[in-house]
Write a protein that holds these residues in place. Structure first.
Motif, PDB file in Angstrom:
ATOM      1  N   ARG A   2      42.214  39.456  45.139  1.00  0.00           N
ATOM      2  CA  ARG A   2      41.727  38.274  44.421  1.00  0.00           C
ATOM      3  C   ARG A   2      40.691  38.683  43.366  1.00  0.00           C
ATOM      4  O   ARG A   2      40.627  38.099  42.283  1.00  0.00           O
ATOM      5  CB  ARG A   2      41.158  37.259  45.392  1.00  0.00           C
ATOM      6  CG  ARG A   2      42.245  36.636  46.262  1.00  0.00           C
ATOM      7  CD  ARG A   2      41.783  35.374  46.934  1.00  0.00           C
ATOM      8  NE  ARG A   2      42.712  34.901  47.933  1.00  0.00           N
ATOM      9  CZ  ARG A   2      43.854  34.274  47.679  1.00  0.00           C
ATOM     10  NH1 ARG A   2      44.221  34.070  46.435  1.00  0.00           N
ATOM     11  NH2 ARG A   2      44.637  33.855  48.660  1.00  0.00           N
ATOM     12  N   GLU A   3      39.884  39.683  43.681  1.00  0.00           N
ATOM     13  CA  GLU A   3      38.923  40.190  42.704  1.00  0.00           C
ATOM     14  C   GLU A   3      39.648  40.784  41.491  1.00  0.00           C
ATOM     15  O   GLU A   3      39.265  40.525  40.348  1.00  0.00           O
ATOM     16  CB  GLU A   3      38.025  41.248  43.341  1.00  0.00           C
ATOM     17  CG  GLU A   3      37.050  41.865  42.370  1.00  0.00           C
ATOM     18  CD  GLU A   3      36.262  43.002  42.964  1.00  0.00           C
ATOM     19  OE1 GLU A   3      35.495  43.617  42.206  1.00  0.00           O
ATOM     20  OE2 GLU A   3      36.407  43.292  44.168  1.00  0.00           O
ATOM     21  N   GLN A   4      40.705  41.539  41.741  1.00  0.00           N
ATOM     22  CA  GLN A   4      41.484  42.127  40.650  1.00  0.00           C
ATOM     23  C   GLN A   4      42.081  41.021  39.770  1.00  0.00           C
ATOM     24  O   GLN A   4      42.099  41.132  38.548  1.00  0.00           O
ATOM     25  CB  GLN A   4      42.597  43.005  41.217  1.00  0.00           C
ATOM     26  CG  GLN A   4      42.075  44.156  42.014  1.00  0.00           C
ATOM     27  CD  GLN A   4      42.378  45.492  41.396  1.00  0.00           C
ATOM     28  OE1 GLN A   4      43.225  45.604  40.525  1.00  0.00           O
ATOM     29  NE2 GLN A   4      41.685  46.496  41.841  1.00  0.00           N
TER      30      GLN A   4
ATOM     31  N   GLN B  33      39.511  39.515  37.505  1.00  0.00           N
ATOM     32  CA  GLN B  33      39.216  40.383  36.368  1.00  0.00           C
ATOM     33  C   GLN B  33      40.269  40.223  35.268  1.00  0.00           C
ATOM     34  O   GLN B  33      39.924  40.188  34.079  1.00  0.00           O
ATOM     35  CB  GLN B  33      39.133  41.838  36.817  1.00  0.00           C
ATOM     36  CG  GLN B  33      37.903  42.136  37.640  1.00  0.00           C
ATOM     37  CD  GLN B  33      37.883  43.547  38.196  1.00  0.00           C
ATOM     38  OE1 GLN B  33      38.788  44.334  37.981  1.00  0.00           O
ATOM     39  NE2 GLN B  33      36.825  43.868  38.929  1.00  0.00           N
TER      40      GLN B  33
ATOM     41  N   TYR C  25      39.217  32.918  45.898  1.00  0.00           N
ATOM     42  CA  TYR C  25      38.327  34.046  46.188  1.00  0.00           C
ATOM     43  C   TYR C  25      37.253  33.626  47.190  1.00  0.00           C
ATOM     44  O   TYR C  25      36.963  34.343  48.150  1.00  0.00           O
ATOM     45  CB  TYR C  25      37.684  34.558  44.898  1.00  0.00           C
ATOM     46  CG  TYR C  25      36.764  35.730  45.107  1.00  0.00           C
ATOM     47  CD1 TYR C  25      37.265  37.024  45.134  1.00  0.00           C
ATOM     48  CD2 TYR C  25      35.391  35.554  45.283  1.00  0.00           C
ATOM     49  CE1 TYR C  25      36.424  38.107  45.337  1.00  0.00           C
ATOM     50  CE2 TYR C  25      34.547  36.625  45.483  1.00  0.00           C
ATOM     51  CZ  TYR C  25      35.064  37.907  45.505  1.00  0.00           C
ATOM     52  OH  TYR C  25      34.229  38.978  45.716  1.00  0.00           O
TER      53      TYR C  25
END
Length: 119
Positions: A15-17, A20, A98
């Protein structure tokens, strides 16, 4: 991600990717020729959880494999496919996802601390 966090740690990293990628879309809304990117989260999670003989980071490899160029919803003279309103809506949804994943990880850690301390 460690086995301790299980699927939740992997999901959080993916989810972080995705966040970004979406942030890069918003930042490049006025860049001529920029193609909006997104991540197929379901595909990436499945790939990251499958055992692989490849060396390296399985999460990064899964994220790269699940990355795709989002088709344009409106034609643009400069070739940019970023739709600002769509990007903001998708980003807001991704932030909620997230935060949900973060809540699962926090719950897992809290449960382990309770088991360790006995309180």
């Amino acid at each position: 991600m460690s086995d301790f966090l299980g699927i939740h740690g992997t999901a959080l990293a993916l989810r972080e990717q995705r966040l970004q990628l979406l942030a890069a879309n918003i930042a490049n809304a006025d860049t001529p020729g920029y193609q909006a990117q997104d991540l197929d989260f379901t595909h990436a999670l499945g790939a990251a959880l499958r055992p692989s003989a490849e060396a390296g980071d399985p999460i990064a490899a899964a994220a790269e494999a699940a990355r795709y160029t989002r088709p344009s919803s409106q034609p643009s003279l400069d070739g940019n496919t970023v739709d600002g309103d769509l990007e903001n809506a998708v980003f807001a949804q991704a932030v909620l996802e997230y935060r949900a994943s973060m809540s699962f990880v926090e719950s897992k850690v809290r449960g382990m601390l309770t088991a360790i301390t006995g309180q």
